[in-house]
Design a protein around this motif. Structure first.
Motif, PDB file in Angstrom:
ATOM      1  N   ASP A   1      43.564  29.724  48.213  1.00  0.00           N
ATOM      2  CA  ASP A   1      43.485  30.907  47.352  1.00  0.00           C
ATOM      3  C   ASP A   1      44.887  31.427  47.068  1.00  0.00           C
ATOM      4  O   ASP A   1      45.608  31.837  47.973  1.00  0.00           O
ATOM      5  CB  ASP A   1      42.645  31.983  48.037  1.00  0.00           C
ATOM      6  CG  ASP A   1      42.296  33.134  47.123  1.00  0.00           C
ATOM      7  OD1 ASP A   1      43.031  33.379  46.151  1.00  0.00           O
ATOM      8  OD2 ASP A   1      41.282  33.801  47.385  1.00  0.00           O
ATOM      9  N   VAL A   2      45.286  31.440  45.796  1.00  0.00           N
ATOM     10  CA  VAL A   2      46.633  31.854  45.400  1.00  0.00           C
ATOM     11  C   VAL A   2      46.942  33.289  45.824  1.00  0.00           C
ATOM     12  O   VAL A   2      48.091  33.637  46.080  1.00  0.00           O
ATOM     13  CB  VAL A   2      46.853  31.651  43.886  1.00  0.00           C
ATOM     14  CG1 VAL A   2      46.010  32.616  43.067  1.00  0.00           C
ATOM     15  CG2 VAL A   2      48.313  31.788  43.534  1.00  0.00           C
ATOM     16  N   ARG A   3      45.921  34.122  45.927  1.00  0.00           N
ATOM     17  CA  ARG A   3      46.134  35.517  46.323  1.00  0.00           C
ATOM     18  C   ARG A   3      46.617  35.627  47.758  1.00  0.00           C
ATOM     19  O   ARG A   3      47.213  36.622  48.134  1.00  0.00           O
ATOM     20  CB  ARG A   3      44.845  36.326  46.154  1.00  0.00           C
ATOM     21  CG  ARG A   3      44.365  36.379  44.727  1.00  0.00           C
ATOM     22  CD  ARG A   3      42.990  36.971  44.647  1.00  0.00           C
ATOM     23  NE  ARG A   3      42.040  36.076  45.308  1.00  0.00           N
ATOM     24  CZ  ARG A   3      40.755  36.348  45.474  1.00  0.00           C
ATOM     25  NH1 ARG A   3      40.253  37.467  45.031  1.00  0.00           N
ATOM     26  NH2 ARG A   3      39.957  35.500  46.076  1.00  0.00           N
ATOM     27  N   CYS A   4      46.353  34.609  48.560  1.00  0.00           N
ATOM     28  CA  CYS A   4      46.710  34.638  49.979  1.00  0.00           C
ATOM     29  C   CYS A   4      47.999  33.893  50.292  1.00  0.00           C
ATOM     30  O   CYS A   4      48.456  33.906  51.427  1.00  0.00           O
ATOM     31  CB  CYS A   4      45.576  34.031  50.794  1.00  0.00           C
ATOM     32  SG  CYS A   4      44.022  34.905  50.634  1.00  0.00           S
TER      33      CYS A   4
ATOM     34  N   PHE B   1      47.873  39.151  41.050  1.00  0.00           N
ATOM     35  CA  PHE B   1      46.417  39.216  40.935  1.00  0.00           C
ATOM     36  C   PHE B   1      45.946  40.662  40.805  1.00  0.00           C
ATOM     37  O   PHE B   1      45.086  40.972  39.979  1.00  0.00           O
ATOM     38  CB  PHE B   1      45.757  38.553  42.149  1.00  0.00           C
ATOM     39  CG  PHE B   1      44.268  38.623  42.107  1.00  0.00           C
ATOM     40  CD1 PHE B   1      43.537  37.702  41.379  1.00  0.00           C
ATOM     41  CD2 PHE B   1      43.589  39.619  42.794  1.00  0.00           C
ATOM     42  CE1 PHE B   1      42.155  37.769  41.326  1.00  0.00           C
ATOM     43  CE2 PHE B   1      42.210  39.696  42.744  1.00  0.00           C
ATOM     44  CZ  PHE B   1      41.483  38.768  42.011  1.00  0.00           C
ATOM     45  N   ALA B   2      46.504  41.554  41.625  1.00  0.00           N
ATOM     46  CA  ALA B   2      46.092  42.962  41.594  1.00  0.00           C
ATOM     47  C   ALA B   2      46.409  43.602  40.243  1.00  0.00           C
ATOM     48  O   ALA B   2      45.601  44.356  39.704  1.00  0.00           O
ATOM     49  CB  ALA B   2      46.780  43.731  42.721  1.00  0.00           C
ATOM     50  N   LYS B   3      47.577  43.294  39.711  1.00  0.00           N
ATOM     51  CA  LYS B   3      47.947  43.853  38.402  1.00  0.00           C
ATOM     52  C   LYS B   3      47.040  43.313  37.301  1.00  0.00           C
ATOM     53  O   LYS B   3      46.580  44.060  36.444  1.00  0.00           O
ATOM     54  CB  LYS B   3      49.418  43.556  38.081  1.00  0.00           C
ATOM     55  CG  LYS B   3      50.418  44.291  38.950  1.00  0.00           C
ATOM     56  CD  LYS B   3      50.283  45.795  38.893  1.00  0.00           C
ATOM     57  CE  LYS B   3      50.878  46.353  37.637  1.00  0.00           C
ATOM     58  NZ  LYS B   3      50.804  47.821  37.581  1.00  0.00           N
ATOM     59  N   GLN B   4      46.766  42.012  37.319  1.00  0.00           N
ATOM     60  CA  GLN B   4      45.909  41.401  36.305  1.00  0.00           C
ATOM     61  C   GLN B   4      44.481  41.923  36.399  1.00  0.00           C
ATOM     62  O   GLN B   4      43.802  42.058  35.390  1.00  0.00           O
ATOM     63  CB  GLN B   4      45.908  39.875  36.442  1.00  0.00           C
ATOM     64  CG  GLN B   4      47.212  39.244  36.034  1.00  0.00           C
ATOM     65  CD  GLN B   4      47.255  37.747  36.335  1.00  0.00           C
ATOM     66  OE1 GLN B   4      46.406  37.205  37.018  1.00  0.00           O
ATOM     67  NE2 GLN B   4      48.288  37.094  35.813  1.00  0.00           N
ATOM     68  N   GLY B   5      44.039  42.226  37.611  1.00  0.00           N
ATOM     69  CA  GLY B   5      42.681  42.717  37.813  1.00  0.00           C
ATOM     70  C   GLY B   5      42.572  44.222  37.739  1.00  0.00           C
ATOM     71  O   GLY B   5      41.516  44.778  37.993  1.00  0.00           O
ATOM     72  N   ASP B   6      43.678  44.891  37.412  1.00  0.00           N
ATOM     73  CA  ASP B   6      43.712  46.347  37.318  1.00  0.00           C
ATOM     74  C   ASP B   6      43.232  47.010  38.616  1.00  0.00           C
ATOM     75  O   ASP B   6      42.469  47.963  38.600  1.00  0.00           O
ATOM     76  CB  ASP B   6      42.887  46.828  36.121  1.00  0.00           C
ATOM     77  CG  ASP B   6      43.261  48.233  35.694  1.00  0.00           C
ATOM     78  OD1 ASP B   6      44.414  48.643  35.930  1.00  0.00           O
ATOM     79  OD2 ASP B   6      42.388  48.938  35.144  1.00  0.00           O
ATOM     80  N   LEU B   7      43.702  46.459  39.747  1.00  0.00           N
ATOM     81  CA  LEU B   7      43.362  47.005  41.061  1.00  0.00           C
ATOM     82  C   LEU B   7      44.374  48.072  41.457  1.00  0.00           C
ATOM     83  O   LEU B   7      45.469  48.140  40.897  1.00  0.00           O
ATOM     84  CB  LEU B   7      43.343  45.884  42.100  1.00  0.00           C
ATOM     85  CG  LEU B   7      42.378  44.730  41.810  1.00  0.00           C
ATOM     86  CD1 LEU B   7      42.535  43.631  42.860  1.00  0.00           C
ATOM     87  CD2 LEU B   7      40.943  45.226  41.758  1.00  0.00           C
TER      88      LEU B   7
ATOM     89  N   GLU C   1      57.341  48.877  43.403  1.00  0.00           N
ATOM     90  CA  GLU C   1      57.934  48.879  42.066  1.00  0.00           C
ATOM     91  C   GLU C   1      56.915  48.533  40.981  1.00  0.00           C
ATOM     92  O   GLU C   1      57.118  48.836  39.811  1.00  0.00           O
ATOM     93  CB  GLU C   1      59.121  47.917  42.009  1.00  0.00           C
ATOM     94  CG  GLU C   1      60.332  48.433  42.752  1.00  0.00           C
ATOM     95  CD  GLU C   1      61.458  47.424  42.824  1.00  0.00           C
ATOM     96  OE1 GLU C   1      61.303  46.277  42.351  1.00  0.00           O
ATOM     97  OE2 GLU C   1      62.513  47.788  43.376  1.00  0.00           O
ATOM     98  N   THR C   2      55.817  47.896  41.362  1.00  0.00           N
ATOM     99  CA  THR C   2      54.767  47.560  40.397  1.00  0.00           C
ATOM    100  C   THR C   2      53.753  48.686  40.248  1.00  0.00           C
ATOM    101  O   THR C   2      52.850  48.593  39.430  1.00  0.00           O
ATOM    102  CB  THR C   2      54.027  46.274  40.818  1.00  0.00           C
ATOM    103  OG1 THR C   2      53.332  46.524  42.043  1.00  0.00           O
ATOM    104  CG2 THR C   2      54.970  45.114  40.964  1.00  0.00           C
ATOM    105  N   GLY C   3      53.888  49.717  41.067  1.00  0.00           N
ATOM    106  CA  GLY C   3      52.961  50.842  40.991  1.00  0.00           C
ATOM    107  C   GLY C   3      51.701  50.665  41.820  1.00  0.00           C
ATOM    108  O   GLY C   3      50.767  51.465  41.710  1.00  0.00           O
ATOM    109  N   LEU C   4      51.668  49.635  42.654  1.00  0.00           N
ATOM    110  CA  LEU C   4      50.495  49.383  43.480  1.00  0.00           C
ATOM    111  C   LEU C   4      50.615  50.074  44.835  1.00  0.00           C
ATOM    112  O   LEU C   4      51.719  50.331  45.321  1.00  0.00           O
ATOM    113  CB  LEU C   4      50.321  47.878  43.711  1.00  0.00           C
ATOM    114  CG  LEU C   4      50.002  47.033  42.493  1.00  0.00           C
ATOM    115  CD1 LEU C   4      50.069  45.546  42.844  1.00  0.00           C
ATOM    116  CD2 LEU C   4      48.633  47.386  41.933  1.00  0.00           C
TER     117      LEU C   4
END
Length: 95
Positions: A3-6, A15-21, A43-46
């Motif tokens: 899994d690329v997210r891991c 992934f979080a930015k693309q999924g609007d998480l 810096e990405t706002g997450l």
């Protein structure tokens, strides 16, 4: 893991930015070893939450708060809470 997210913090952020998480949850070890990684996420706002056995040590929980981690997930909440109340941190709030 496949899994690329891991596979990396950057992959999780992407992934979080693309999924609007709202944020990501990461293992605490990489954050404690390389605290500047917190900036990569922030810096990405997450939001950044961490988990892991190292979070059960008061000094590690305090250090992550100092680095800018939004939440530290612990197993032994009472022990960490007691340590924080007993002031197991530096005078300037640093670990």
């Amino acid at each position: 893991m496949a899994d690329v997210r891991c596979q990396s913090l950057q992959g999780a952020v992407r992934f979080a930015k693309q999924g609007d998480l709202l944020g990501i949850v990461a293992a605490s070890e990489p954050i404690l070893e390389a605290p500047l990684m917190v900036n990569v996420v922030k810096e990405t706002g997450l939001l950044l939450f961490t988990y892991g056995v190292l979070n059960n040590e008061v000094q590690n929980a305090v250090a992550q708060k100092y680095y800018g981690v939004d939440a530290v997930i612990v197993d032994s909440v009472l022990a960490v809470r007691k340590g924080l109340r007993e002031g197991q941190i530096g005078g300037d709030g640093s670990p």
